[in-house]
Design a protein around this motif. Structure first.
Motif, PDB file in Angstrom:
ATOM      1  N   ASP A  40       0.870  -1.155   0.000  1.00  0.00           N
ATOM      2  CA  ASP A  40       0.000   0.000   0.000  1.00  0.00           C
ATOM      3  C   ASP A  40       0.919   1.221   0.000  1.00  0.00           C
ATOM      4  OD1 ASP A  40      -2.500   1.343   0.336  1.00  0.00           O
ATOM      5  OD2 ASP A  40      -1.984   1.652   2.435  1.00  0.00           O
ATOM      6  N   THR A  42       0.119   4.941   1.071  1.00  0.00           N
ATOM      7  CA  THR A  42       0.020   5.848   2.215  1.00  0.00           C
ATOM      8  C   THR A  42       0.213   5.120   3.541  1.00  0.00           C
ATOM      9  OG1 THR A  42      -1.609   6.963   0.865  1.00  0.00           O
ATOM     10  CG2 THR A  42      -1.383   7.726   3.142  1.00  0.00           C
ATOM     11  N   GLU A  74     -13.535  16.786   8.689  1.00  0.00           N
ATOM     12  CA  GLU A  74     -12.674  15.612   8.886  1.00  0.00           C
ATOM     13  C   GLU A  74     -12.525  15.245  10.356  1.00  0.00           C
ATOM     14  OE1 GLU A  74     -10.902  13.751   6.678  1.00  0.00           O
ATOM     15  OE2 GLU A  74     -10.811  14.911   4.821  1.00  0.00           O
ATOM     16  N   SER A  77     -12.675  11.590  11.382  1.00  0.00           N
ATOM     17  CA  SER A  77     -11.954  10.582  10.607  1.00  0.00           C
ATOM     18  C   SER A  77     -10.577  10.332  11.226  1.00  0.00           C
ATOM     19  CB  SER A  77     -11.804  11.074   9.163  1.00  0.00           C
ATOM     20  OG  SER A  77     -10.823  10.329   8.493  1.00  0.00           O
ATOM     21  N   HIS A  79      -8.187   8.953   9.198  1.00  0.00           N
ATOM     22  CA  HIS A  79      -7.337   8.786   8.016  1.00  0.00           C
ATOM     23  C   HIS A  79      -6.144   9.742   8.141  1.00  0.00           C
ATOM     24  CE1 HIS A  79      -6.183   8.657   3.783  1.00  0.00           C
ATOM     25  NE2 HIS A  79      -6.879   7.546   3.709  1.00  0.00           N
ATOM     26  N   ILE A  81      -4.896  11.695   6.082  1.00  0.00           N
ATOM     27  CA  ILE A  81      -5.232  12.989   5.472  1.00  0.00           C
ATOM     28  C   ILE A  81      -5.951  13.885   6.480  1.00  0.00           C
ATOM     29  CG2 ILE A  81      -6.791  14.064   3.774  1.00  0.00           C
ATOM     30  CD1 ILE A  81      -6.132  11.827   1.864  1.00  0.00           C
ATOM     31  N   GLU A 103     -17.898   8.645   6.748  1.00  0.00           N
ATOM     32  CA  GLU A 103     -16.654   8.429   6.025  1.00  0.00           C
ATOM     33  C   GLU A 103     -17.000   7.609   4.792  1.00  0.00           C
ATOM     34  OE1 GLU A 103     -13.361   8.062   8.416  1.00  0.00           O
ATOM     35  OE2 GLU A 103     -12.107   8.257   6.630  1.00  0.00           O
ATOM     36  N   GLY A 106     -12.289   5.392   0.583  1.00  0.00           N
ATOM     37  CA  GLY A 106     -11.634   5.599  -0.709  1.00  0.00           C
ATOM     38  C   GLY A 106     -12.080   6.854  -1.441  1.00  0.00           C
ATOM     39  N   VAL A 109     -14.929  12.324   3.077  1.00  0.00           N
ATOM     40  CA  VAL A 109     -15.838  12.391   4.226  1.00  0.00           C
ATOM     41  C   VAL A 109     -16.948  13.405   3.963  1.00  0.00           C
ATOM     42  CG1 VAL A 109     -14.180  11.757   6.035  1.00  0.00           C
ATOM     43  CG2 VAL A 109     -14.328  14.117   5.282  1.00  0.00           C
ATOM     44  N   ASN A 122     -11.657  13.281  -2.754  1.00  0.00           N
ATOM     45  CA  ASN A 122     -10.921  13.323  -4.023  1.00  0.00           C
ATOM     46  C   ASN A 122     -11.845  13.553  -5.228  1.00  0.00           C
ATOM     47  OD1 ASN A 122     -12.153  10.842  -4.103  1.00  0.00           O
ATOM     48  ND2 ASN A 122     -10.276   9.692  -3.724  1.00  0.00           N
ATOM     49  N   THR A 184      -2.648   1.908  -4.559  1.00  0.00           N
ATOM     50  CA  THR A 184      -3.066   3.068  -3.788  1.00  0.00           C
ATOM     51  C   THR A 184      -4.413   3.604  -4.240  1.00  0.00           C
ATOM     52  OG1 THR A 184      -2.475   5.293  -3.081  1.00  0.00           O
ATOM     53  CG2 THR A 184      -1.772   4.667  -5.273  1.00  0.00           C
ATOM     54  N   GLY A 185      -5.083   4.244  -3.317  1.00  0.00           N
ATOM     55  CA  GLY A 185      -6.345   4.902  -3.636  1.00  0.00           C
ATOM     56  C   GLY A 185      -6.087   6.322  -4.096  1.00  0.00           C
ATOM     57  N   ASP A 186      -4.847   6.734  -4.016  1.00  0.00           N
ATOM     58  CA  ASP A 186      -4.483   8.107  -4.356  1.00  0.00           C
ATOM     59  C   ASP A 186      -4.469   8.311  -5.878  1.00  0.00           C
ATOM     60  OD1 ASP A 186      -3.733  10.692  -3.916  1.00  0.00           O
ATOM     61  OD2 ASP A 186      -1.985  10.206  -2.688  1.00  0.00           O
ATOM     62  N   LYS A 212      -8.505  -3.179  -4.301  1.00  0.00           N
ATOM     63  CA  LYS A 212      -7.206  -3.680  -3.838  1.00  0.00           C
ATOM     64  C   LYS A 212      -7.296  -5.186  -3.617  1.00  0.00           C
ATOM     65  CE  LYS A 212      -5.815   0.608  -1.536  1.00  0.00           C
ATOM     66  NZ  LYS A 212      -5.427   1.227  -0.256  1.00  0.00           N
ATOM     67  N   ASN A 235      -8.223   1.364   5.519  1.00  0.00           N
ATOM     68  CA  ASN A 235      -8.850   0.996   4.247  1.00  0.00           C
ATOM     69  C   ASN A 235      -8.252  -0.236   3.585  1.00  0.00           C
ATOM     70  OD1 ASN A 235     -10.586   3.077   4.361  1.00  0.00           O
ATOM     71  ND2 ASN A 235      -9.455   4.406   2.976  1.00  0.00           N
TER      72      ASN A 235
HETATM   73  P1  ADP Z   1      -4.084   4.621   0.131  1.00  0.00           P
HETATM   74  O1  ADP Z   1      -4.445   3.527  -0.806  1.00  0.00           O
HETATM   75  O2  ADP Z   1      -3.027   5.490  -0.465  1.00  0.00           O
HETATM   76  O3  ADP Z   1      -3.712   4.127   1.495  1.00  0.00           O
HETATM   77  P2  ADP Z   1      -6.831   5.233   0.872  1.00  0.00           P
HETATM   78  O4  ADP Z   1      -7.436   4.016   0.253  1.00  0.00           O
HETATM   79  O5  ADP Z   1      -6.778   5.308   2.349  1.00  0.00           O
HETATM   80  O6  ADP Z   1      -5.363   5.557   0.264  1.00  0.00           O
HETATM   81  O7  ADP Z   1      -7.610   6.511   0.328  1.00  0.00           O
HETATM   82  C1  ADP Z   1      -7.728   6.719  -1.045  1.00  0.00           C
HETATM   83  C2  ADP Z   1      -8.059   8.132  -1.376  1.00  0.00           C
HETATM   84  O8  ADP Z   1      -9.356   8.471  -0.882  1.00  0.00           O
HETATM   85  C3  ADP Z   1      -7.117   9.154  -0.760  1.00  0.00           C
HETATM   86  O9  ADP Z   1      -5.981   9.368  -1.542  1.00  0.00           O
HETATM   87  C4  ADP Z   1      -8.023  10.378  -0.720  1.00  0.00           C
HETATM   88  O10 ADP Z   1      -8.014  11.029  -1.958  1.00  0.00           O
HETATM   89  C5  ADP Z   1      -9.391   9.812  -0.458  1.00  0.00           C
HETATM   90  N1  ADP Z   1      -9.731   9.834   0.984  1.00  0.00           N
HETATM   91  C6  ADP Z   1      -9.843   8.765   1.810  1.00  0.00           C
HETATM   92  N2  ADP Z   1     -10.163   9.144   3.055  1.00  0.00           N
HETATM   93  C7  ADP Z   1     -10.218  10.496   3.038  1.00  0.00           C
HETATM   94  C8  ADP Z   1     -10.487  11.504   4.024  1.00  0.00           C
HETATM   95  N3  ADP Z   1     -10.737  11.212   5.295  1.00  0.00           N
HETATM   96  N4  ADP Z   1     -10.467  12.796   3.615  1.00  0.00           N
HETATM   97  C9  ADP Z   1     -10.197  13.126   2.328  1.00  0.00           C
HETATM   98  N5  ADP Z   1      -9.932  12.232   1.371  1.00  0.00           N
HETATM   99  C10 ADP Z   1      -9.953  10.935   1.697  1.00  0.00           C
END
Ligand code: ADP
Ligand code: MG
Length: 293
Positions: A40, A42, A74, A77, A79, A81, A103, A106, A109, A122, A184-186, A212, A235
């Motif tokens: 992963d 992040t 947020e 949350s 997360h 972020i 929440e 992916g 919020v 996102n 990644t979800g990014d 994933k 996540n």
């Molecule tokens: P990764 O796969 O990099 O660990 P996540 O699956 O946790 O990322 O999240 C994927 C995407 O969802 C983040 O890059 C972001 O754009 C968005 N996201 C998830 N949670 C939040 C949050 N609490 N606030 C804002 N954006 C979020």
């Protein structure tokens, strides 16, 4: 025959002395033939500590207002972020101002902040809400903010890779891993930049937590080789349990991740994966030597 479990006990003990918790000798054994490692991004390869780099309000909002809305929405949350936005805001958050926090995994919020419907997340979230979002010119993770159904601008944050993430990837290659894949979800732009900086073989971006799991299942089915997944559990707990070997970050990771994982890295250092593989190979060598003896 007695020497076999004893050698494994030795291996597990040796691993734990290095901050690697292995939950069973079967996992230690499987690690020695792991050919594919899926990571992963992040919190696993990057620190998960984002710095706010740009604030672009739209529709007459001030920068401070936009940051405040984002930090408040947020507030519930956990997360990475969310933590960074709260930190950038810097003030105490009055939880009474925030209700109905949700929440959207992916995506982002949503919550009611001071009586206004606020959502932050996102581009996928913006598409889902049918909002036309601005396209940032700089590279970074984007958090778009919507207030009462109207686009209010975006905040750009960026993460830094862990100091030994690059070494961790080359260490895996040296330990006999054929392919390292980053999931990644990014956004694609951010993911590709991190991927090429670290030298991973493949990058899959903009994935939902369910995607994933699919990616890991595809790898397991296609190759018939052992696949390890490394994550922080935010996540990605389902993937941790689906992979042949789930490896979790112990300090940053959630309790669910530590529970779902087969191996826990107590200090979140990705270079420890290669260390664990070395210990695993050494343990198996000793087991085989003892059998021959
Ligand atoms: P990764 O796969 O990099 O660990 P996540 O699956 O946790 O990322 O999240 C994927 C995407 O969802 C983040 O890059 C972001 O754009 C968005 N996201 C998830 N949670 C939040 C949050 N609490 N606030 C804002 N954006 C979020
Ligand atoms: Mg994550």
């Amino acid at each position: 025959v007695i020497s076999i479990p004893l050698s494994f006990f030795g291996g597990i003990g040796g691993a734990s002395a290095k901050g690697i918790l292995v939950k069973g000798s079967n996992y230690l054994e499987a690690l020695s033939y792991t050919k594919y490692v899926v990571c992963d991004k992040t919190g696993t390869l990057t620190k998960g500590v984002f710095q706010v780099t740009e604030i672009h309000p739209e529709g007459g909002m001030s920068e401070a207002d936009l940051l405040e809305k984002a930090a408040l929405v947020e507030s519930y949350s956990n997360h990475p972020i969310s933590k960074s936005l709260k930190e950038a805001y810097g003030k105490e958050i009055d939880n009474n101002r925030v209700t109905d926090a949700k929440e959207i995994s992916g995506h982002g919020v949503s919550a009611v902040v001071d009586g206004h419907e606020v959502a932050a997340g996102n581009v996928k979230l913006m598409k889902q809400m049918n909002i036309q979002a601005a396209v940032p010119t700089s590279v970074g993770t984007e958090i778009h903010v919507v207030v009462d159904g109207k686009y209010a601008g975006y905040i750009l944050i960026s993460d830094v890779v862990k100091p030994n993430a690059k070494e961790a990837i080359s260490g895996l290659k040296a330990a006999g891993v054929e392919k390292v894949v980053m999931l990644t979800g990014d956004a694609k732009k951010v993911a590709d930049a991190v991927g090429s900086e670290l030298g991973v073989d493949e990058v899959r971006s903009e994935l939902l937590p369910g995607d994933k799991v699919d990616e890991v299942e595809k790898l397991i089915a296609a190759k018939g080789e052992k696949v390890a997944f490394v994550g922080d559990g935010i996540n990605d707990a389902p993937v941790l349990s689906r992979a042949d070997i789930g490896i979790a970050m112990g300090a940053l990771g959630s309790d669910a991740a530590i529970e779902a994982a087969d191996i826990v890295l107590m200090d979140d250092d990705p270079a420890k994966i290669a260390t664990a593989m070395k210990i695993s190979k050494k343990t198996l060598r000793i087991v085989h030597q003892n059998i021959v003896f």
